[in-house]
Design an enzyme around this catalytic site. Sequence first.
Site, PDB file in Angstrom:
ATOM      1  N   SER A 121       0.797  -1.226   0.000  1.00 58.16           N
ATOM      2  CA  SER A 121       0.000   0.000   0.000  1.00 58.16           C
ATOM      3  C   SER A 121       0.831   1.279   0.000  1.00 58.16           C
ATOM      4  O   SER A 121       0.273   2.370  -0.141  1.00 58.16           O
ATOM      5  CB  SER A 121      -0.943   0.001   1.202  1.00 58.16           C
ATOM      6  OG  SER A 121      -1.923  -1.014   1.055  1.00 58.16           O
ATOM      7  N   ASP A 160     -10.919  -6.437  -0.225  1.00 51.94           N
ATOM      8  CA  ASP A 160     -10.344  -5.368   0.572  1.00 51.94           C
ATOM      9  C   ASP A 160      -9.887  -5.950   1.901  1.00 51.94           C
ATOM     10  O   ASP A 160     -10.389  -6.995   2.334  1.00 51.94           O
ATOM     11  CB  ASP A 160     -11.406  -4.282   0.824  1.00 51.94           C
ATOM     12  CG  ASP A 160     -10.808  -3.007   1.355  1.00 51.94           C
ATOM     13  OD1 ASP A 160     -10.531  -2.109   0.549  1.00 51.94           O
ATOM     14  OD2 ASP A 160     -10.616  -2.894   2.589  1.00 51.94           O
ATOM     15  N   HIS A 166     -15.282  -0.173   3.058  1.00 56.51           N
ATOM     16  CA  HIS A 166     -15.122   1.165   3.613  1.00 56.51           C
ATOM     17  C   HIS A 166     -16.269   2.103   3.242  1.00 56.51           C
ATOM     18  O   HIS A 166     -16.323   3.233   3.729  1.00 56.51           O
ATOM     19  CB  HIS A 166     -13.812   1.798   3.099  1.00 56.51           C
ATOM     20  CG  HIS A 166     -12.569   1.180   3.661  1.00 56.51           C
ATOM     21  ND1 HIS A 166     -11.999   0.039   3.117  1.00 56.51           N
ATOM     22  CD2 HIS A 166     -11.783   1.528   4.717  1.00 56.51           C
ATOM     23  CE1 HIS A 166     -10.920  -0.267   3.797  1.00 56.51           C
ATOM     24  NE2 HIS A 166     -10.758   0.619   4.773  1.00 56.51           N
ATOM     25  N   CYS A 179      -7.788   2.063   1.668  1.00 56.11           N
ATOM     26  CA  CYS A 179      -8.834   1.271   1.017  1.00 56.11           C
ATOM     27  C   CYS A 179      -8.295   0.609  -0.251  1.00 56.11           C
ATOM     28  O   CYS A 179      -7.852   1.283  -1.176  1.00 56.11           O
ATOM     29  CB  CYS A 179     -10.023   2.177   0.683  1.00 56.11           C
ATOM     30  SG  CYS A 179     -11.289   1.370  -0.299  1.00 56.11           S
TER      31      CYS A 179
END
Length: 425
Positions: A121, A160, A166, A179
């Site tokens: 991420s 996710d 989310h 997210c």
Amino acid sequence: VEKSYEDVLHGRVGLQQVEVNALGKAVRVLQETPPQPGRSLRLNIDIDLQRVAMDALGDMNGAVVAIDPKTGGVLAMVSKPGYDSNPFVEGISSKAYQALRQAPNNPLFNRALQGAYPPGSTVKPFMGLAGLELGFIDAKEKKYCPGFFQLPGHDHKYRDWKRGGHGPMNVDAAITQSCDVFFYQLAHEIGIDKLQQYLKQFRFGEKTGIDLVGERTGIRPSREWKRRRYKQVWFPGETVIIGIGQGSFEATPLQLAAATAAIANGGVYMQPQLVDEIVDESTGEVKATEKKAHIIPVIRQANWDKIREAMEHVVQGPRGTARRLKNEHYRIAGKTGTAQVFTVKQDEEYEESKVSKKNRDHALFIAYAPVEDPQIAVAVIVENGGHGGSTAAPVAKKVMDAWLLGDGGPLSAQTVKKPAGGGVN
């Protein structure tokens, strides 16, 4: 460093041509060229910060790279586990060398320079910036996250990390809360061709140009790369997972630190440099090494501001994934990351307690600080460390604290007061 600057450090051998008599005794000097001593190097590496970074990793395997965003100077570069270099000076025994080579933790491997890991991420700010700058999203646009993403006409679910999803997410919230679904969809919309071209500007998949030998390029996946390496076509699902820094995407800690510094600089990518000055000890002449910059085109300044703001919310915001790093002394902008070591099947869940240590996720964190005037950019990876926010981020915080708040640091002599609104100046 010594290998890269051998011609500078070594100097030149002198020469003397003499005439000798029949007994071999020198009669006169015909020609003489005096030897030239080598010059010295002054590094950007700060030994105290290097020690802090080493200690911050503790017993964990991984790497830390800290860079001065303004100059590209490498302030600290740590790879763990390490090894004692002294036995190499006069010749290490074959037995001792083989023991190092065969050690399970591979201490001879420079993880900071050569370790290519999925960025996870930590790539999301770069993905978000690509979406904004290339016109695929605007800052206010929201995408709905139900907890999974599906390609049109396909049953496979790209999940996710948050099982229930989310909900509606704009780019700021998607970076702040990390997210996955937002970036699955965004990567699919941009497409691999435009995406890899944009990431190329941050030197992903290329050498940073640091003044060291042996730097690894990592992998910036593309259709051509896959065709050349595997003789296969590119599939849309591969683009989806590239959006969260997984799949065949690989980056080194050095690349991540340099790219993070470029975001802090608003598009000025400074080439990392280990040597700061070359000193001629005989004359006292000091020559600074050339600072090389690469300018990343800024289509709209507001887009860069939005990404930097989102990275700030990762730490400073109440729902940020690194909010535990928030402090009263300075503001940090960052991004946590978790990179899978192995693939979890569609109907399975990842349970860390049931996974062997070597198969646990890598923990990553990138950051720069202070937000208003960046003095340091850091990239940390902890191998098999689990979550970036709880494992890698605290390591980066210790490094930033030492640089900014330690003796002589830019914030060490300042009194930081909280304004009436409760924020931090």
